[in-house]
Design a protein around this motif. Structure first.
Motif, short mmCIF file in Angstrom:
data_model
loop_
_atom_site.label_atom_id
_atom_site.label_comp_id
_atom_site.label_asym_id
_atom_site.label_seq_id
_atom_site.Cartn_x
_atom_site.Cartn_y
_atom_site.Cartn_z
N LEU A 55 0.73 -1.33 -0.14
CA LEU A 55 -0.09 0.06 0.09
C LEU A 55 0.77 1.32 0.06
O LEU A 55 0.56 2.14 -0.64
CB LEU A 55 -0.90 -0.02 0.91
N ALA A 56 1.96 1.15 0.85
CA ALA A 56 3.10 2.52 0.88
C ALA A 56 3.60 2.64 -0.69
O ALA A 56 3.55 3.56 -1.08
CB ALA A 56 3.96 2.28 1.73
N ALA A 57 4.13 1.56 -1.28
CA ALA A 57 4.49 1.57 -2.72
C ALA A 57 3.46 2.04 -3.60
O ALA A 57 3.84 2.94 -4.44
CB ALA A 57 5.10 0.42 -3.25
N ALA A 58 2.02 1.69 -3.64
CA ALA A 58 1.02 2.17 -4.40
C ALA A 58 0.92 3.56 -3.91
O ALA A 58 0.45 4.58 -5.04
CB ALA A 58 -0.07 1.52 -4.03
N GLY A 59 0.79 3.99 -2.65
CA GLY A 59 0.42 5.30 -2.55
C GLY A 59 1.65 6.28 -2.91
O GLY A 59 1.03 7.49 -3.38
N LEU A 60 2.89 5.96 -3.00
CA LEU A 60 4.06 6.83 -3.44
C LEU A 60 3.80 6.84 -4.81
O LEU A 60 4.02 7.92 -5.47
CB LEU A 60 5.05 6.13 -2.96
N ALA A 61 3.56 5.85 -5.73
CA ALA A 61 3.45 5.87 -7.15
C ALA A 61 2.13 6.66 -7.41
O ALA A 61 2.34 7.64 -8.37
CB ALA A 61 3.19 4.50 -7.51
N VAL A 62 0.96 6.68 -6.68
CA VAL A 62 -0.13 7.37 -7.19
C VAL A 62 0.23 8.87 -6.87
O VAL A 62 -0.33 9.65 -7.63
CB VAL A 62 -1.52 6.94 -6.47
N GLY A 63 0.96 9.04 -6.04
CA GLY A 63 1.36 10.46 -5.72
C GLY A 63 2.21 11.10 -6.52
O GLY A 63 2.43 12.33 -6.40
#
Length: 119
Positions: A55-63
């Motif tokens: 989820l952290a990796a996804a949040g950083l990518a979306v961000g």
């Protein structure tokens, strides 16, 4: 300050490292097993760390596209590694895994936050 990161590639690198860590944690190598056993995290709970890191990796990518998301996720990642460091101190597990893995990732996460949003 909470816009998209100034240096997208640093945020992407942090996301990639967290993604790699999550993938490795699916079948943890010895140093990850020693770390989790050292802080006495029950094996039944190890899966949650994979979810958190994905989820952290996804949040950083979306961000990278949406303002504020990567900043918020980066702060959450720092909070995660502060909690991990506390778990190490509390369990008195201050071996090489603590210094390299936990504090190394905490330092990297803080550096990304500072360089991408504060400079």
């Amino acid at each position: 300050m909470t816009d998209t990161p100034h240096y997208w590639w640093l945020t992407a690198l942090l996301a990639l490292v967290l993604f790699g860590d999550a993938v490795m944690s699916l079948r943890p190598p010895g140093f990850i097993r020693r770390c989790l056993d050292g802080v006495r995290l029950p094996r039944d709970w190890w899966w949650i760390l994979v979810v958190i890191k994905l989820l952290a990796a996804a949040g950083l990518a979306v961000g990278l596209k949406y303002p504020g998301v990567a900043f918020t996720t980066n702060v959450a990642v720092i909070g995660y590694f502060i909690c991990a460091a506390y778990a190490h101190f509390r369990a008195r597990f201050l071996k090489q895994e603590f210094w390299l893995n936990c504090l190394g990732m905490l330092a990297f996460s803080v550096a990304v936050l500072i360089v991408c949003y504060m400079v």
